[in-house]
Design a protein around this motif. Structure first.
Motif, PDB file in Angstrom:
ATOM      1  N   ALA A   1       0.597  -1.344   0.278  1.00  0.00           N
ATOM      2  CA  ALA A   1       0.039  -0.119  -0.020  1.00  0.00           C
ATOM      3  C   ALA A   1       0.917   1.007  -0.062  1.00  0.00           C
ATOM      4  O   ALA A   1       0.697   1.769  -1.284  1.00  0.00           O
ATOM      5  CB  ALA A   1      -1.370  -0.119   0.804  1.00  0.00           C
ATOM      6  N   PRO A   2       1.920   1.427   0.982  1.00  0.00           N
ATOM      7  CA  PRO A   2       2.884   2.706   1.178  1.00  0.00           C
ATOM      8  C   PRO A   2       3.073   3.098  -0.528  1.00  0.00           C
ATOM      9  O   PRO A   2       3.532   3.613  -0.432  1.00  0.00           O
ATOM     10  CB  PRO A   2       3.212   2.501   2.533  1.00  0.00           C
ATOM     11  CG  PRO A   2       3.674   1.010   2.481  1.00  0.00           C
ATOM     12  CD  PRO A   2       1.630   0.878   2.325  1.00  0.00           C
ATOM     13  N   VAL A   3       4.122   1.073  -0.546  1.00  0.00           N
ATOM     14  CA  VAL A   3       5.388   1.457  -1.885  1.00  0.00           C
ATOM     15  C   VAL A   3       4.418   2.479  -3.207  1.00  0.00           C
ATOM     16  O   VAL A   3       4.778   2.719  -3.999  1.00  0.00           O
ATOM     17  CB  VAL A   3       5.614   0.598  -2.014  1.00  0.00           C
ATOM     18  CG1 VAL A   3       6.097   0.210  -2.944  1.00  0.00           C
ATOM     19  CG2 VAL A   3       5.999  -0.421  -0.765  1.00  0.00           C
ATOM     20  N   ALA A   4       3.395   1.017  -3.210  1.00  0.00           N
ATOM     21  CA  ALA A   4       2.637   1.908  -4.568  1.00  0.00           C
ATOM     22  C   ALA A   4       2.139   3.526  -4.302  1.00  0.00           C
ATOM     23  O   ALA A   4       1.923   3.975  -4.824  1.00  0.00           O
ATOM     24  CB  ALA A   4       1.036   1.177  -4.756  1.00  0.00           C
ATOM     25  N   ALA A   5       1.869   3.810  -2.995  1.00  0.00           N
ATOM     26  CA  ALA A   5       1.925   5.139  -3.208  1.00  0.00           C
ATOM     27  C   ALA A   5       2.223   5.794  -3.570  1.00  0.00           C
ATOM     28  O   ALA A   5       2.389   7.400  -4.064  1.00  0.00           O
ATOM     29  CB  ALA A   5       0.552   6.021  -1.431  1.00  0.00           C
ATOM     30  N   LEU A   6       3.822   5.958  -3.086  1.00  0.00           N
ATOM     31  CA  LEU A   6       4.896   6.461  -3.370  1.00  0.00           C
ATOM     32  C   LEU A   6       5.218   6.762  -4.940  1.00  0.00           C
ATOM     33  O   LEU A   6       5.659   7.645  -5.139  1.00  0.00           O
ATOM     34  CB  LEU A   6       6.333   5.638  -3.031  1.00  0.00           C
ATOM     35  CG  LEU A   6       6.469   5.302  -1.633  1.00  0.00           C
ATOM     36  CD1 LEU A   6       7.701   5.096  -1.396  1.00  0.00           C
ATOM     37  CD2 LEU A   6       6.607   6.880  -1.103  1.00  0.00           C
ATOM     38  N   PHE A   7       3.796   6.219  -5.830  1.00  0.00           N
ATOM     39  CA  PHE A   7       4.697   5.972  -6.991  1.00  0.00           C
ATOM     40  C   PHE A   7       3.236   6.323  -7.812  1.00  0.00           C
ATOM     41  O   PHE A   7       2.405   6.498  -8.582  1.00  0.00           O
ATOM     42  CB  PHE A   7       4.777   4.650  -8.143  1.00  0.00           C
ATOM     43  CG  PHE A   7       6.359   4.380  -6.985  1.00  0.00           C
ATOM     44  CD1 PHE A   7       7.374   4.750  -7.949  1.00  0.00           C
ATOM     45  CD2 PHE A   7       6.488   3.078  -6.318  1.00  0.00           C
ATOM     46  CE1 PHE A   7       9.031   4.062  -7.903  1.00  0.00           C
ATOM     47  CE2 PHE A   7       7.421   2.791  -5.986  1.00  0.00           C
ATOM     48  CZ  PHE A   7       8.484   3.169  -6.564  1.00  0.00           C
ATOM     49  N   ASP A   8       1.903   7.143  -7.168  1.00  0.00           N
ATOM     50  CA  ASP A   8       0.903   7.312  -7.120  1.00  0.00           C
ATOM     51  C   ASP A   8      -0.079   6.634  -8.033  1.00  0.00           C
ATOM     52  O   ASP A   8      -0.985   6.557  -8.575  1.00  0.00           O
ATOM     53  CB  ASP A   8       1.068   8.372  -7.705  1.00  0.00           C
ATOM     54  CG  ASP A   8       1.602   9.578  -7.079  1.00  0.00           C
ATOM     55  OD1 ASP A   8       1.415  10.101  -5.920  1.00  0.00           O
ATOM     56  OD2 ASP A   8       2.825  10.697  -7.715  1.00  0.00           O
ATOM     57  N   LEU A   9       0.292   5.328  -7.226  1.00  0.00           N
ATOM     58  CA  LEU A   9      -0.824   4.662  -7.755  1.00  0.00           C
ATOM     59  C   LEU A   9      -2.029   3.624  -6.930  1.00  0.00           C
ATOM     60  O   LEU A   9      -1.650   3.815  -5.795  1.00  0.00           O
ATOM     61  CB  LEU A   9       0.636   2.814  -8.083  1.00  0.00           C
ATOM     62  CG  LEU A   9       1.534   3.167  -8.960  1.00  0.00           C
ATOM     63  CD1 LEU A   9       2.160   1.623  -9.031  1.00  0.00           C
ATOM     64  CD2 LEU A   9       1.486   3.431 -10.408  1.00  0.00           C
ATOM     65  N   ALA A  10      -2.813   3.599  -8.055  1.00  0.00           N
ATOM     66  CA  ALA A  10      -4.602   3.870  -6.741  1.00  0.00           C
ATOM     67  C   ALA A  10      -4.893   4.377  -5.368  1.00  0.00           C
ATOM     68  O   ALA A  10      -4.716   3.599  -4.165  1.00  0.00           O
ATOM     69  CB  ALA A  10      -4.515   2.197  -7.075  1.00  0.00           C
ATOM     70  N   THR A  11      -3.947   5.904  -5.392  1.00  0.00           N
ATOM     71  CA  THR A  11      -4.149   6.278  -3.661  1.00  0.00           C
ATOM     72  C   THR A  11      -5.159   6.989  -3.583  1.00  0.00           C
ATOM     73  O   THR A  11      -4.810   8.324  -4.884  1.00  0.00           O
ATOM     74  CB  THR A  11      -2.754   6.056  -2.554  1.00  0.00           C
ATOM     75  OG1 THR A  11      -2.873   6.413  -1.689  1.00  0.00           O
ATOM     76  CG2 THR A  11      -1.786   6.799  -3.538  1.00  0.00           C
ATOM     77  N   ALA A  12      -5.230   7.392  -2.817  1.00  0.00           N
ATOM     78  CA  ALA A  12      -6.364   8.892  -3.158  1.00  0.00           C
ATOM     79  C   ALA A  12      -5.502   9.884  -1.662  1.00  0.00           C
ATOM     80  O   ALA A  12      -4.572   9.099  -0.872  1.00  0.00           O
ATOM     81  CB  ALA A  12      -7.518   8.677  -2.228  1.00  0.00           C
ATOM     82  N   SER A  13      -5.726  11.222  -2.060  1.00  0.00           N
ATOM     83  CA  SER A  13      -4.593  11.999  -0.781  1.00  0.00           C
ATOM     84  C   SER A  13      -5.504  12.398   0.257  1.00  0.00           C
ATOM     85  O   SER A  13      -7.108  12.934   0.199  1.00  0.00           O
ATOM     86  CB  SER A  13      -4.254  13.012  -1.370  1.00  0.00           C
ATOM     87  OG  SER A  13      -3.477  13.322  -2.177  1.00  0.00           O
ATOM     88  N   PRO A  14      -5.669  11.904   1.511  1.00  0.00           N
ATOM     89  CA  PRO A  14      -6.374  12.117   2.701  1.00  0.00           C
ATOM     90  C   PRO A  14      -6.017  13.610   3.225  1.00  0.00           C
ATOM     91  O   PRO A  14      -5.165  14.287   2.740  1.00  0.00           O
ATOM     92  CB  PRO A  14      -5.863  10.931   3.507  1.00  0.00           C
ATOM     93  CG  PRO A  14      -4.664  11.361   3.790  1.00  0.00           C
ATOM     94  CD  PRO A  14      -4.558  10.809   2.061  1.00  0.00           C
ATOM     95  N   PRO A  15      -7.440  14.262   3.937  1.00  0.00           N
ATOM     96  CA  PRO A  15      -7.563  15.493   4.525  1.00  0.00           C
ATOM     97  C   PRO A  15      -6.099  15.477   5.581  1.00  0.00           C
ATOM     98  O   PRO A  15      -5.510  14.298   6.086  1.00  0.00           O
ATOM     99  CB  PRO A  15      -8.628  15.873   5.003  1.00  0.00           C
ATOM    100  CG  PRO A  15      -9.455  15.294   4.242  1.00  0.00           C
ATOM    101  CD  PRO A  15      -8.717  13.845   3.643  1.00  0.00           C
ATOM    102  N   ARG A  16      -5.354  16.259   5.828  1.00  0.00           N
ATOM    103  CA  ARG A  16      -4.295  16.190   6.716  1.00  0.00           C
ATOM    104  C   ARG A  16      -4.406  16.176   7.731  1.00  0.00           C
ATOM    105  O   ARG A  16      -3.175  14.974   8.242  1.00  0.00           O
ATOM    106  CB  ARG A  16      -3.727  17.852   6.735  1.00  0.00           C
ATOM    107  CG  ARG A  16      -1.690  18.155   7.305  1.00  0.00           C
ATOM    108  CD  ARG A  16      -0.837  18.749   7.361  1.00  0.00           C
ATOM    109  NE  ARG A  16      -0.547  19.206   5.991  1.00  0.00           N
ATOM    110  CZ  ARG A  16       0.573  18.531   5.502  1.00  0.00           C
ATOM    111  NH1 ARG A  16       1.300  17.793   6.108  1.00  0.00           N
ATOM    112  NH2 ARG A  16       0.021  18.694   3.627  1.00  0.00           N
ATOM    113  N   SER A  17      -5.622  16.438   8.268  1.00  0.00           N
ATOM    114  CA  SER A  17      -5.483  16.031  10.081  1.00  0.00           C
ATOM    115  C   SER A  17      -6.085  14.288   9.839  1.00  0.00           C
ATOM    116  O   SER A  17      -6.281  13.831  10.899  1.00  0.00           O
ATOM    117  CB  SER A  17      -6.888  16.893  10.352  1.00  0.00           C
ATOM    118  OG  SER A  17      -8.573  16.002   9.088  1.00  0.00           O
TER     119      SER A  17
END
Length: 204
Positions: free
Chosen positions: A61-77
């Motif tokens: 999950a975090p590895v894919a997020a590093l490459f902007d693959l299938a992940t959303a950007s949550p609110p900072r809070s």
């Protein structure tokens, strides 16, 4: 946010499995690992497969997020809450493992008898290590929201249900009988109160 989540996850794997295993081996000469039954589609097999799958998905999950693959950007809070939960979950895992002392094991050996640990955090829940891991994965799903992080949490929950209900609890009942029945009747399975075992006829 993503990098921090990945670091926390890797740190969790290193401390909860690597360092803990090394510490157990240096203290007792035993790594604490117990090889599960590898017969396909048995409860131990399902527990192992699902658990390994959850850990792999949790890392992906975090590895894919590093490459902007299938992940959303949550609110900072929300992301900050997720990271805080990851840290809280990791601390709970480590504290729980420490409370187990020489009784710490990964897996079950049917011929082995270890001390029934009911003190410390185990006085609140019977499986605090799994609770901590669940909190960590839930926090990661908030910090790094994606299909992978949600899948990791879902598969982990399934793995733990198999491991606890079909393997560990029957073993503990056979091994500690009345002592475990009494403990389980007053202590929740994964959270306080919930999941307590009811007394059966012939047992207190």
């Amino acid at each position: 946010m993503v990098v921090t989540a990945l670091v926390l996850y890797l740190l969790g794997l290193a401390l909860a499995f690597g360092v803990r295993t090394l510490a157990a081996w240096r203290r007792t000469g035993d790594t604490g690992f117990r090889r599960p039954d590898t017969t396909a589609f048995t409860a131990p097999w399902w527990g192992s497969v699902l658990f390994a799958g959850a850990l792999a998905l949790g890392l992906a999950a975090p590895v894919a997020a590093l490459f902007d693959l299938a992940t959303a950007s949550p609110p900072r809070s929300v992301g900050a809450i997720g990271l805080a939960l990851m840290l809280l979950g990791l601390v709970l895992v480590l504290v729980s493992q420490g409370a187990m002392g020489t009784s710490w094991r990964i897996g079950v050996d049917e011929d082995e008898r270890t001390e029934l640990v009911t003190r410390g955090v185990f006085a609140l829940v019977r499986n605090p290590v799994f609770t901590g891991m669940g909190v960590l994965l839930f926090g990661q799903a908030l910090a790094v929201p994606s299909a992978l992080s949600v899948a990791a949490l879902v598969v982990f929950v399934a793995a733990v249900q198999v491991q606890v209900r079909a393997i560990e609890e029957p073993y503990l009942l056979r091994t500690h009988d009345t002592a475990y029945r009494s403990y389980a009747a007053r202590t929740g399975r994964f959270v306080p109160v919930l999941g307590r075992l009811l007394s059966t006829p012939g047992h207190p």
